[in-house]
Design a protein around this motif. Structure first.
Motif, mmCIF file in Angstrom:
data_model
loop_
_atom_site.group_PDB
_atom_site.id
_atom_site.type_symbol
_atom_site.label_atom_id
_atom_site.label_comp_id
_atom_site.label_asym_id
_atom_site.label_seq_id
_atom_site.Cartn_x
_atom_site.Cartn_y
_atom_site.Cartn_z
ATOM 1 N N CYS A 1 19.257 -34.414 -13.075
ATOM 2 C CA CYS A 1 18.618 -33.279 -13.750
ATOM 3 C C CYS A 1 19.582 -32.100 -13.846
ATOM 4 O O CYS A 1 19.660 -31.419 -14.878
ATOM 5 C CB CYS A 1 17.368 -32.848 -12.989
ATOM 6 N N ILE A 2 20.315 -31.869 -12.770
ATOM 7 C CA ILE A 2 21.258 -30.749 -12.748
ATOM 8 C C ILE A 2 22.370 -30.971 -13.763
ATOM 9 O O ILE A 2 22.806 -30.031 -14.452
ATOM 10 C CB ILE A 2 21.842 -30.566 -11.332
ATOM 11 N N GLY A 3 22.843 -32.199 -13.892
ATOM 12 C CA GLY A 3 23.875 -32.497 -14.874
ATOM 13 C C GLY A 3 23.430 -32.173 -16.282
ATOM 14 O O GLY A 3 24.185 -31.582 -17.077
ATOM 15 N N VAL A 4 22.204 -32.537 -16.622
ATOM 16 C CA VAL A 4 21.650 -32.217 -17.938
ATOM 17 C C VAL A 4 21.570 -30.701 -18.122
ATOM 18 O O VAL A 4 21.878 -30.171 -19.193
ATOM 19 C CB VAL A 4 20.265 -32.870 -18.099
ATOM 20 N N ALA A 5 21.144 -29.994 -17.072
ATOM 21 C CA ALA A 5 21.076 -28.532 -17.154
ATOM 22 C C ALA A 5 22.461 -27.933 -17.409
ATOM 23 O O ALA A 5 22.610 -26.992 -18.197
ATOM 24 C CB ALA A 5 20.485 -27.963 -15.863
ATOM 25 N N MET A 6 23.480 -28.473 -16.759
ATOM 26 C CA MET A 6 24.848 -27.990 -16.978
ATOM 27 C C MET A 6 25.266 -28.178 -18.440
ATOM 28 O O MET A 6 25.857 -27.277 -19.049
ATOM 29 C CB MET A 6 25.817 -28.739 -16.061
ATOM 30 N N ALA A 7 24.966 -29.353 -18.985
ATOM 31 C CA ALA A 7 25.332 -29.632 -20.371
ATOM 32 C C ALA A 7 24.576 -28.725 -21.331
ATOM 33 O O ALA A 7 25.144 -28.203 -22.306
ATOM 34 C CB ALA A 7 25.056 -31.100 -20.689
ATOM 35 N N ALA A 8 23.292 -28.497 -21.067
ATOM 36 C CA ALA A 8 22.497 -27.608 -21.917
ATOM 37 C C ALA A 8 23.012 -26.179 -21.840
ATOM 38 O O ALA A 8 23.059 -25.456 -22.852
ATOM 39 C CB ALA A 8 21.027 -27.664 -21.479
ATOM 40 N N HIS A 9 23.406 -25.765 -20.665
ATOM 41 C CA HIS A 9 23.940 -24.422 -20.458
ATOM 42 C C HIS A 9 25.233 -24.225 -21.251
ATOM 43 O O HIS A 9 25.436 -23.180 -21.890
ATOM 44 C CB HIS A 9 24.184 -24.217 -18.965
ATOM 45 N N ARG A 10 26.103 -25.236 -21.239
ATOM 46 C CA ARG A 10 27.342 -25.153 -22.015
ATOM 47 C C ARG A 10 27.038 -25.000 -23.507
ATOM 48 O O ARG A 10 27.678 -24.206 -24.210
ATOM 49 C CB ARG A 10 28.205 -26.393 -21.794
ATOM 50 N N LEU A 11 26.086 -25.776 -23.999
ATOM 51 C CA LEU A 11 25.716 -25.683 -25.414
ATOM 52 C C LEU A 11 25.210 -24.280 -25.746
ATOM 53 O O LEU A 11 25.534 -23.719 -26.798
ATOM 54 C CB LEU A 11 24.625 -26.712 -25.734
ATOM 55 N N ALA A 12 24.395 -23.710 -24.851
ATOM 56 C CA ALA A 12 23.837 -22.382 -25.090
ATOM 57 C C ALA A 12 24.933 -21.312 -25.104
ATOM 58 O O ALA A 12 24.927 -20.404 -25.947
ATOM 59 C CB ALA A 12 22.790 -22.062 -24.021
ATOM 60 N N ILE A 13 25.876 -21.400 -24.186
ATOM 61 C CA ILE A 13 26.976 -20.432 -24.140
ATOM 62 C C ILE A 13 27.813 -20.518 -25.417
ATOM 63 O O ILE A 13 28.163 -19.493 -26.030
ATOM 64 C CB ILE A 13 27.853 -20.680 -22.894
ATOM 65 N N GLU A 14 28.126 -21.737 -25.815
ATOM 66 C CA GLU A 14 28.936 -21.928 -27.024
ATOM 67 C C GLU A 14 28.215 -21.381 -28.262
ATOM 68 O O GLU A 14 28.817 -20.672 -29.085
ATOM 69 C CB GLU A 14 29.239 -23.413 -27.214
ATOM 70 N N TYR A 15 26.931 -21.702 -28.378
ATOM 71 C CA TYR A 15 26.176 -21.261 -29.555
ATOM 72 C C TYR A 15 26.026 -19.742 -29.574
ATOM 73 O O TYR A 15 26.135 -19.107 -30.634
ATOM 74 C CB TYR A 15 24.800 -21.924 -29.564
ATOM 75 N N ALA A 16 25.800 -19.152 -28.404
ATOM 76 C CA ALA A 16 25.651 -17.696 -28.335
ATOM 77 C C ALA A 16 26.926 -16.985 -28.778
ATOM 78 O O ALA A 16 26.880 -15.855 -29.287
ATOM 79 C CB ALA A 16 25.282 -17.274 -26.907
ATOM 80 N N GLY A 17 28.062 -17.642 -28.606
ATOM 81 C CA GLY A 17 29.320 -17.026 -28.986
ATOM 82 C C GLY A 17 29.651 -17.127 -30.462
ATOM 83 O O GLY A 17 30.536 -16.408 -30.941
ATOM 84 N N ILE A 18 28.962 -18.005 -31.208
ATOM 85 C CA ILE A 18 29.291 -18.176 -32.628
ATOM 86 C C ILE A 18 28.154 -17.771 -33.566
ATOM 87 O O ILE A 18 28.393 -17.512 -34.747
ATOM 88 C CB ILE A 18 29.687 -19.640 -32.923
ATOM 89 N N ARG A 19 26.932 -17.682 -33.050
ATOM 90 C CA ARG A 19 25.782 -17.370 -33.892
ATOM 91 C C ARG A 19 25.582 -15.862 -33.983
ATOM 92 O O ARG A 19 25.560 -15.165 -32.956
ATOM 93 C CB ARG A 19 24.527 -18.024 -33.313
#
Length: 394
Positions: free
Chosen positions: A256-274
Motif C-alpha cells: 500500500c505504501i509503495g502505491v502511495a509513493m507512486a501516486a505522490h510522485r505523479l501528483a508532484i510532477e503534475y502540480a509542477g506542469i499544470r
C-alpha cells in the motif's frame, strides 16, 4: 530504532526499482488498464530475469532455493514492487514467484514433493481457503466448514468466500472444523485439497472493486480426501493460519505504501506542469499543503511498517506492531491517493492514469487481511492486558 539501509538493501532496492520501471511499466502501456495477468510467454521471460537477479521466490527460505530475505528487506522490496498500475493485487504479475504458502515448508516429505516443490518451480499454483460467509475477521469462531473422519479418509462439507486464485489453482489449503464449536481455535485442521477432487466446486467469481482477477466462492460437498491430505497436526490448523496472516500483513501494508509513493510522485510532477488561474498548481498554497500531508502520511506509514518488520526479525512478539502497521498503511495510503486524484482533477479519475485503480483497490485493503476495526481490537486487547511494551519501554 533506526532504518539506515545497508549496501545489500540499497542494491536490491535499486534492482527491483529498475525492473519495475524498465520492464513492468512499459509493458502496462500495452495492456488493458484493469489487466492483472500476462501471457505465459511474457511472464516466463520476466521470471528468467528475476531468477538472474537472484530474487525469484522472494519469500522462500534459502534451503528451498529462495534468497532467504529478512523481513525488513522483504518489506522494502514490497514497497518497490507495488509501484505500477497492477501493483496492489498483482505485484509485477508474479514475476518474482508465486504467493508464499509458508505452511508447506512444514509439510511431510511426500507433501513437499507433490505440492511445495512444483509451486516453487512455477509448475503449480495454489489458494488459501480460510474465510467463510459467517465472517472473515473472526475465523476461529466463524468457520463452519466441517471435516469428519471416515476410516482413513476425511469428508469435507462447507463454503468459503473471497478466496483468491481458486478458479485457476491446482490445489488449495482448506481450513475446516474437526472438533466441536466449543473447541474454538484448537478444533480447526488444515487440509490439502486438489482442485479436481470430486465435490469441490468454484461456485462463482465475486465481482468487487478489485480489478482483473476477482476472488471466488467455493463449495465443498462430500469432498473426500485421504488422511495424508492433513497438513500439520489435526486440530492445529488455525495456529498455522494465524502465523501466516500475522506476518503477511507486513508486506501487505508495504505494498500500500509503495502505491502511495507512486501516486505522490505523479501528483508532484503534475502540480509542477499544470497551470490554473495564471499560476502553476504548485504555486497554490492549498496544493502545497496537500503534498505535505501526503509526505507525512507516507513517512508515518513507512516507519510504523518497518518497525513491525524489525520487530519480527528480532524474534520478539510483534502482533501489536503488525496490527498498527496494517491500520496506518492502509488508511494513510488511501488518503494519499485520494489527494493525488484531487490534484489531477478530472484526469485523476480516468483510466489514462493508474490513480483510479489504486483508489478502488486500496479501499479493499482496509478490509482484506483483517479489517481496520479488527486490528484495533488486537491492539487494544494487548494494551489493556499489559502485553504490549510501549515505544519508549523496549
Amino acid at each position: 530504532m533506526g532504518f539506515a539501509f545497508n549496501d545489500v538493501q540499497r542494491a536490491l532496492i535499486h534492482n527491483v526499482r529498475s525492473f519495475v520501471r524498465n520492464e513492468i511499466i512499459p509493458l502496462e502501456l500495452e495492456l488493458d488498464p484493469d489487466e492483472s495477468e500476462l501471457r505465459p510467454s511474457v511472464l516466463d521471460g520476466l521470471r528468467v530475469k528475476t531468477k538472474q537477479m537472484g530474487l525469484y521466490n522472494l519469500d522462500a527460505p534459502e534451503e528451498f532455493g529462495g534468497p532467504g530475505l529478512d523481513t525488513v528487506t522483504r518489506t522494502l522490496l514490497a514497497m518497490e514492487m507495488s509501484q505500477h498500475r497492477a501493483g496492489l493485487y498483482s505485484a509485477c504479475y508474479g514475476a518474482f514467484g508465486q504467493p508464499d504458502m509458508a505452511q508447506l515448508y512444514e509439510a511431510t516429505d511426500e507433501q513437499k514433493e507433490r505440492y511445495l516443490h512444483p509451486v516453487l518451480r512455477g509448475e503449480k499454483s495454489s489458494f488459501f481457503a480460510l474465510t467463510e460467509p459467517a465472517g472473515g475477521s473472526d475465523p476461529a469462531r466463524s468457520i463452519q466448514t466441517r471435516a469428519k473422519q471416515d476410516g482413513d479418509d476425511w469428508i469435507i462439507n462447507g463454503t468459503k468466500v473471497f478466496i483468491s486464485g481458486a478458479d485457476s489453482a491446482d490445489f488449495g489449503l482448506v481450513f475446516a472444523r474437526t472438533g466441536d464449536r466449543e473447541s474454538g481455535r484448537e478444533g480447526i485442521t488444515c487440509f490439502i485439497v486438489d482442485a479436481d477432487t470430486p465435490g469441490f466446486t468454484v461456485r462463482r467469481v465475486i465481482h468487487t472493486l478489485r480489478s482483473g482477477h476477482y476472488p471466488t466462492e467455493l463449495v465443498f460437498e462430500d469432498v473426500r480426501v485421504p488422511g495424508s491430505a492433513v497438513l500439520g497436526e489435526v486440530g492445529q490448523g488455525f495456529a498455522m493460519a494465524s502465523e501466516r496472516l500475522t506476518k503477511n500483513r507486513i508486506p501487505y501494508a508495504a505494498g500500500c505504501i509503495g502505491v502511495a509513493m507512486a501516486a505522490h510522485r505523479l501528483a508532484i510532477e503534475y502540480a509542477g506542469i499544470r497551470s490554473v488561474f495564471g499560476q502553476k498548481l504548485a504555486d497554490h498554497e492549498g496544493i502545497q499543503w496537500m503534498l505535505v500531508e501526503n509526505e507525512i502520511d507516507i513517512r508515518s506509514a513507512a516507519l510504523v511498517t518497518l518497525d513491525a518488520a524489525e520487530r519480527a526479525d528480532s524474534g520478539e512478539p510483534f502482533r501489536t506492531e503488525v496490527a498498527l502497521a496494517k491500520i496506518v498503511a492502509t488508511e494513510a495510503s488511501g488518503r494519499v491517493v485520494d489527494r493525488a486524484i484531487q490534484i489531477h482533477g478530472g484526469y485523476g479519475v480516468t483510466k489514462d492514469l493508474p490513480l483510479e485503480r489504486w483508489y478502488r483497490e486500496l479501499r479493499i485493503r482496509r478490509i482484506g487481511e483483517g479489517t481496520t476495526e479488527t486490528q484495533k481490537m488486537i491492539v487494544s486487547r494487548d494494551l489493556l492486558r499489559g502485553r504490549y511494551a510501549g515505544l519508549m519501554d523496549r
